[in-house]
Design a protein around this motif. Structure first.
Motif, PDB file in Angstrom:
ATOM      1  N   ALA A  12      -2.700   8.987   5.232  1.00 23.77           N
ATOM      2  CA  ALA A  12      -3.571   7.901   4.768  1.00 23.77           C
ATOM      3  C   ALA A  12      -4.702   8.451   3.894  1.00 23.77           C
ATOM      4  O   ALA A  12      -5.025   7.877   2.843  1.00 23.77           O
ATOM      5  CB  ALA A  12      -4.138   7.133   5.961  1.00 23.77           C
ATOM      6  N   ILE A  13      -5.298   9.546   4.308  1.00 20.12           N
ATOM      7  CA  ILE A  13      -6.383  10.145   3.522  1.00 20.12           C
ATOM      8  C   ILE A  13      -5.864  10.611   2.169  1.00 20.12           C
ATOM      9  O   ILE A  13      -6.468  10.326   1.130  1.00 20.12           O
ATOM     10  CB  ILE A  13      -7.034  11.307   4.304  1.00 20.12           C
ATOM     11  CG1 ILE A  13      -7.808  10.770   5.517  1.00 20.12           C
ATOM     12  CG2 ILE A  13      -7.959  12.116   3.393  1.00 20.12           C
ATOM     13  CD1 ILE A  13      -8.231  11.838   6.502  1.00 20.12           C
ATOM     14  N   LEU A  14      -4.751  11.324   2.156  1.00 20.17           N
ATOM     15  CA  LEU A  14      -4.211  11.841   0.898  1.00 20.17           C
ATOM     16  C   LEU A  14      -3.715  10.718  -0.008  1.00 20.17           C
ATOM     17  O   LEU A  14      -3.803  10.830  -1.241  1.00 20.17           O
ATOM     18  CB  LEU A  14      -3.099  12.851   1.163  1.00 20.17           C
ATOM     19  CG  LEU A  14      -3.577  14.196   1.699  1.00 20.17           C
ATOM     20  CD1 LEU A  14      -2.383  15.055   2.091  1.00 20.17           C
ATOM     21  CD2 LEU A  14      -4.454  14.907   0.679  1.00 20.17           C
ATOM     22  N   GLN A  15      -3.205   9.657   0.572  1.00 18.76           N
ATOM     23  CA  GLN A  15      -2.750   8.534  -0.249  1.00 18.76           C
ATOM     24  C   GLN A  15      -3.939   7.866  -0.928  1.00 18.76           C
ATOM     25  O   GLN A  15      -3.851   7.460  -2.084  1.00 18.76           O
ATOM     26  CB  GLN A  15      -1.987   7.523   0.611  1.00 18.76           C
ATOM     27  CG  GLN A  15      -1.406   6.391  -0.194  1.00 18.76           C
ATOM     28  CD  GLN A  15      -0.468   5.528   0.612  1.00 18.76           C
ATOM     29  OE1 GLN A  15       0.641   5.282   0.191  1.00 18.76           O
ATOM     30  NE2 GLN A  15      -0.890   5.064   1.764  1.00 18.76           N
ATOM     31  N   ALA A  16      -5.060   7.782  -0.237  1.00 16.55           N
ATOM     32  CA  ALA A  16      -6.259   7.180  -0.825  1.00 16.55           C
ATOM     33  C   ALA A  16      -6.909   8.107  -1.841  1.00 16.55           C
ATOM     34  O   ALA A  16      -7.485   7.651  -2.835  1.00 16.55           O
ATOM     35  CB  ALA A  16      -7.253   6.826   0.277  1.00 16.55           C
ATOM     36  N   ASP A  17      -6.838   9.424  -1.593  1.00 15.70           N
ATOM     37  CA  ASP A  17      -7.446  10.403  -2.485  1.00 15.70           C
ATOM     38  C   ASP A  17      -6.623  11.681  -2.466  1.00 15.70           C
ATOM     39  O   ASP A  17      -6.814  12.543  -1.608  1.00 15.70           O
ATOM     40  CB  ASP A  17      -8.885  10.701  -2.057  1.00 15.70           C
ATOM     41  CG  ASP A  17      -9.578  11.735  -2.941  1.00 15.70           C
ATOM     42  OD1 ASP A  17      -8.998  12.136  -3.975  1.00 15.70           O
ATOM     43  OD2 ASP A  17     -10.699  12.142  -2.592  1.00 15.70           O
ATOM     44  N   GLY A  18      -5.707  11.798  -3.418  1.00 13.91           N
ATOM     45  CA  GLY A  18      -4.836  12.960  -3.492  1.00 13.91           C
ATOM     46  C   GLY A  18      -5.571  14.252  -3.786  1.00 13.91           C
ATOM     47  O   GLY A  18      -5.016  15.327  -3.631  1.00 13.91           O
ATOM     48  N   GLU A 142      -1.225  -4.554  -8.544  1.00  9.76           N
ATOM     49  CA  GLU A 142      -0.281  -3.453  -8.730  1.00  9.76           C
ATOM     50  C   GLU A 142      -0.763  -2.349  -7.821  1.00  9.76           C
ATOM     51  O   GLU A 142      -1.874  -1.862  -7.975  1.00  9.76           O
ATOM     52  CB  GLU A 142      -0.275  -2.949 -10.177  1.00  9.76           C
ATOM     53  CG  GLU A 142       0.489  -3.814 -11.122  1.00  9.76           C
ATOM     54  CD  GLU A 142       0.620  -3.160 -12.472  1.00  9.76           C
ATOM     55  OE1 GLU A 142       1.723  -2.694 -12.801  1.00  9.76           O
ATOM     56  OE2 GLU A 142      -0.391  -3.108 -13.194  1.00  9.76           O
ATOM     57  N   GLU A 143       0.057  -1.993  -6.887  1.00 11.96           N
ATOM     58  CA  GLU A 143      -0.362  -0.993  -5.921  1.00 11.96           C
ATOM     59  C   GLU A 143       0.777  -0.041  -5.651  1.00 11.96           C
ATOM     60  O   GLU A 143       1.931  -0.445  -5.608  1.00 11.96           O
ATOM     61  CB  GLU A 143      -0.772  -1.701  -4.623  1.00 11.96           C
ATOM     62  CG  GLU A 143      -1.552  -0.834  -3.688  1.00 11.96           C
ATOM     63  CD  GLU A 143      -2.175  -1.645  -2.568  1.00 11.96           C
ATOM     64  OE1 GLU A 143      -1.879  -1.312  -1.421  1.00 11.96           O
ATOM     65  OE2 GLU A 143      -2.923  -2.600  -2.856  1.00 11.96           O
ATOM     66  N   HIS A 144       0.447   1.205  -5.473  1.00  9.64           N
ATOM     67  CA  HIS A 144       1.473   2.210  -5.217  1.00  9.64           C
ATOM     68  C   HIS A 144       1.325   2.827  -3.841  1.00  9.64           C
ATOM     69  O   HIS A 144       2.021   3.777  -3.519  1.00  9.64           O
ATOM     70  CB  HIS A 144       1.416   3.294  -6.309  1.00  9.64           C
ATOM     71  CG  HIS A 144       1.599   2.737  -7.671  1.00  9.64           C
ATOM     72  ND1 HIS A 144       2.820   2.364  -8.184  1.00  9.64           N
ATOM     73  CD2 HIS A 144       0.706   2.416  -8.636  1.00  9.64           C
ATOM     74  CE1 HIS A 144       2.673   1.880  -9.390  1.00  9.64           C
ATOM     75  NE2 HIS A 144       1.404   1.904  -9.688  1.00  9.64           N
ATOM     76  N   THR A 145       0.411   2.281  -3.057  1.00  8.53           N
ATOM     77  CA  THR A 145       0.208   2.830  -1.722  1.00  8.53           C
ATOM     78  C   THR A 145       1.202   2.187  -0.743  1.00  8.53           C
ATOM     79  O   THR A 145       1.606   1.044  -0.915  1.00  8.53           O
ATOM     80  CB  THR A 145      -1.222   2.590  -1.227  1.00  8.53           C
ATOM     81  OG1 THR A 145      -1.498   1.194  -1.254  1.00  8.53           O
ATOM     82  CG2 THR A 145      -2.231   3.315  -2.092  1.00  8.53           C
ATOM     83  N   LEU A 146       1.570   2.958   0.255  1.00 13.06           N
ATOM     84  CA  LEU A 146       2.472   2.488   1.305  1.00 13.06           C
ATOM     85  C   LEU A 146       1.683   2.244   2.579  1.00 13.06           C
ATOM     86  O   LEU A 146       0.756   2.998   2.892  1.00 13.06           O
ATOM     87  CB  LEU A 146       3.570   3.521   1.592  1.00 13.06           C
ATOM     88  CG  LEU A 146       4.545   3.793   0.469  1.00 13.06           C
ATOM     89  CD1 LEU A 146       5.476   4.940   0.851  1.00 13.06           C
ATOM     90  CD2 LEU A 146       5.348   2.541   0.149  1.00 13.06           C
ATOM     91  N   ARG A 147       2.073   1.251   3.311  1.00 14.23           N
ATOM     92  CA  ARG A 147       1.464   0.979   4.596  1.00 14.23           C
ATOM     93  C   ARG A 147       1.938   2.058   5.576  1.00 14.23           C
ATOM     94  O   ARG A 147       3.119   2.348   5.672  1.00 14.23           O
ATOM     95  CB  ARG A 147       1.902  -0.398   5.079  1.00 14.23           C
ATOM     96  CG  ARG A 147       1.254  -0.831   6.342  1.00 14.23           C
ATOM     97  CD  ARG A 147       1.627  -2.252   6.633  1.00 14.23           C
ATOM     98  NE  ARG A 147       1.937  -2.338   8.045  1.00 14.23           N
ATOM     99  CZ  ARG A 147       2.483  -3.367   8.616  1.00 14.23           C
ATOM    100  NH1 ARG A 147       2.850  -4.405   7.895  1.00 14.23           N
ATOM    101  NH2 ARG A 147       2.716  -3.379   9.893  1.00 14.23           N
ATOM    102  N   ILE A 148       1.000   2.649   6.258  1.00 19.01           N
ATOM    103  CA  ILE A 148       1.324   3.672   7.241  1.00 19.01           C
ATOM    104  C   ILE A 148       1.030   3.095   8.614  1.00 19.01           C
ATOM    105  O   ILE A 148      -0.125   2.948   9.001  1.00 19.01           O
ATOM    106  CB  ILE A 148       0.505   4.961   7.000  1.00 19.01           C
ATOM    107  CG1 ILE A 148       0.761   5.488   5.600  1.00 19.01           C
ATOM    108  CG2 ILE A 148       0.846   6.009   8.056  1.00 19.01           C
ATOM    109  CD1 ILE A 148      -0.133   6.625   5.196  1.00 19.01           C
TER     110      ILE A 148
END
Length: 151
Positions: A12-18, A142-148
């Motif tokens: 979740a952290i890396l998806q929000a801020d790689g 437009e979103e590229h994040t996945l629900r974890i």
């Protein structure tokens, strides 16, 4: 590899801020940096993390026309056509479908002229029977994040 709560939080952290530093992730999760490093490496090796990249602003780059192209192919050739379309840089997404069309393409171009050229190119591919296109008037989400999910 079974994901535990810590793995899910790292994702979740890396998806929000790689660009989040491993030391920052360790601090936020109250864990050691070496542990976070090991877990992140394992998540990469197992394929949970595919890549790190910047999300660019299409408007600032002059790529603000979005279209959705439904492609009908010769029977049994949709996968073959899809694999060849992967090389076309203006196509952002390719999905094989059930229903009326065989493929759905999300395209992003600079203007209608470029869209017309792209449609002409796609229509000439061997195995493409016809296409139908919808042009987006505006993109609301437009979103590229996945629900974890948390267990």
């Amino acid at each position: 590899m079974d994901l535990d709560e810590v793995d899910r939080k790292i994702l979740a952290i890396l998806q929000a801020d790689g660009r989040a530093a491993l030391s920052e992730i360790a601090r936020r999760l109250d864990m050691g940096t070496a542990t976070i490093h090991e877990r992140t490496n394992a998540l990469e090796e197992e394929g949970y993390i595919r890549e790190y990249r910047a999300v660019l602003d299409p408007d600032l780059l002059g790529r603000n026309e979005v279209g959705f192209v439904r492609v009908n192919t010769t029977a049994g050739r949709s996968s073959e056509v899809a694999e060849r379309l992967v090389e076309v840089t203006a196509i952002q997404e390719i999905h094989e479908l059930t229903g009326d069309a065989d493929l759905l393409l999300k395209v992003r171009v600079a203007d209608r002229r470029e869209l017309t050229e792209l449609l002409r190119e796609v229509g000439q591919y061997d195995g493409v029977e016809d296409t139908a296109t919808d042009v987006a008037l505006r993109s609301v989400k437009e979103e590229h994040t996945l629900r974890i999910d948390h267990e």
